[in-house]
Design an enzyme around this catalytic site. Structure first.
Site, PDB file in Angstrom:
ATOM      1  N   ASP A 182       9.696  34.644  68.624  1.00  0.00           N
ATOM      2  CA  ASP A 182      10.148  33.697  67.603  1.00  0.00           C
ATOM      3  C   ASP A 182      10.399  32.397  68.359  1.00  0.00           C
ATOM      4  OD1 ASP A 182      11.128  32.515  65.291  1.00  0.00           O
ATOM      5  OD2 ASP A 182      13.152  33.275  65.603  1.00  0.00           O
ATOM      6  N   ASP A 207      17.427  35.298  66.174  1.00  0.00           N
ATOM      7  CA  ASP A 207      16.128  34.989  66.802  1.00  0.00           C
ATOM      8  C   ASP A 207      15.522  36.249  67.417  1.00  0.00           C
ATOM      9  OD1 ASP A 207      16.361  31.849  66.748  1.00  0.00           O
ATOM     10  OD2 ASP A 207      18.239  32.607  67.580  1.00  0.00           O
ATOM     11  N   GLU A 229       5.312  33.713  65.921  1.00  0.00           N
ATOM     12  CA  GLU A 229       5.474  33.168  64.574  1.00  0.00           C
ATOM     13  C   GLU A 229       4.686  31.871  64.467  1.00  0.00           C
ATOM     14  OE1 GLU A 229       9.180  33.339  62.047  1.00  0.00           O
ATOM     15  OE2 GLU A 229       9.160  31.221  62.598  1.00  0.00           O
TER      16      GLU A 229
END
Length: 175
Positions: free
Chosen positions: A7, A141, A68
């Site tokens: 992430d 996260d 991501e």
């Protein structure tokens, strides 16, 4: 299949490693966050993220990296930092010959919770359940990075199998 989920972020870069295959229980290997000080120069922050990522790649030898996909937000500064961190991750994986997959936030949410509109709490709850953890991964996260890895185990393997089947079919037809 072992997947390293990322992430990306300039201040906090979530990292998670998951082992699994389609149709079998998943297992969490490790999760954490690479942090950089907001007052440091961008180049130093990116270098720190790369060093942390290299250590994770050495320690876990993943089969693939799931990142991501950066999407447009209202805050251009946040998008820039996220995109820069994402680029560092993709370059480190490519340097090792690892396949890199980009997954959108809604794709990850849908894969993990069944709804592309799930909130962070729902994603964390499902990650906890799917990986049979005693508590939700913190910070968010890290939970998001694990969700990315889970998404890739399920969707990435399926996509790879479909691509292989299409390739095999097309080579049989070629004279």
């Amino acid at each position: 299949m072992r997947v390293l989920g990322i992430d990306p972020g300039l201040t906090r870069c979530g990292i998670g490693v998951v082992d699994g295959t389609i149709g079998r229980p998943l297992s969490m290997v490790e999760f954490g966050v690479a942090r950089t000080p907001a007052d440091a120069h961008v180049s130093a922050r990116l270098l720190a993220i790369e060093a942390e990522l290299e250590a994770w790649l050495d320690r876990h030898s993943p089969d693939a990296v799931a990142v991501e996909r950066v999407f447009s937000q209202h805050n251009v500064r946040t998008v820039m930092g996220t995109a820069q961190a994402s680029g560092v991750v993709m370059a480190a994986a490519a340097r090792r010959g690892l396949p890199v997959a980009l997954h959108t936030p809604s794709e990850v949410k849908a894969a993990v919770t069944g709804s592309g509109r799930a909130d962070k709490a729902q994603v964390a709850a499902m990650v906890t359940r799917l990986l049979r953890l005693g508590a939700p991964p913190k910070p968010a996260d890290a939970a998001d990075a694990l969700a990315l890895a889970i998404c890739h185990v399920w969707r990435g393997q399926a996509a790879s199998r479909l691509e292989a089947a299409v390739l095999a079919q097309s080579t049989r037809r070629t004279p």
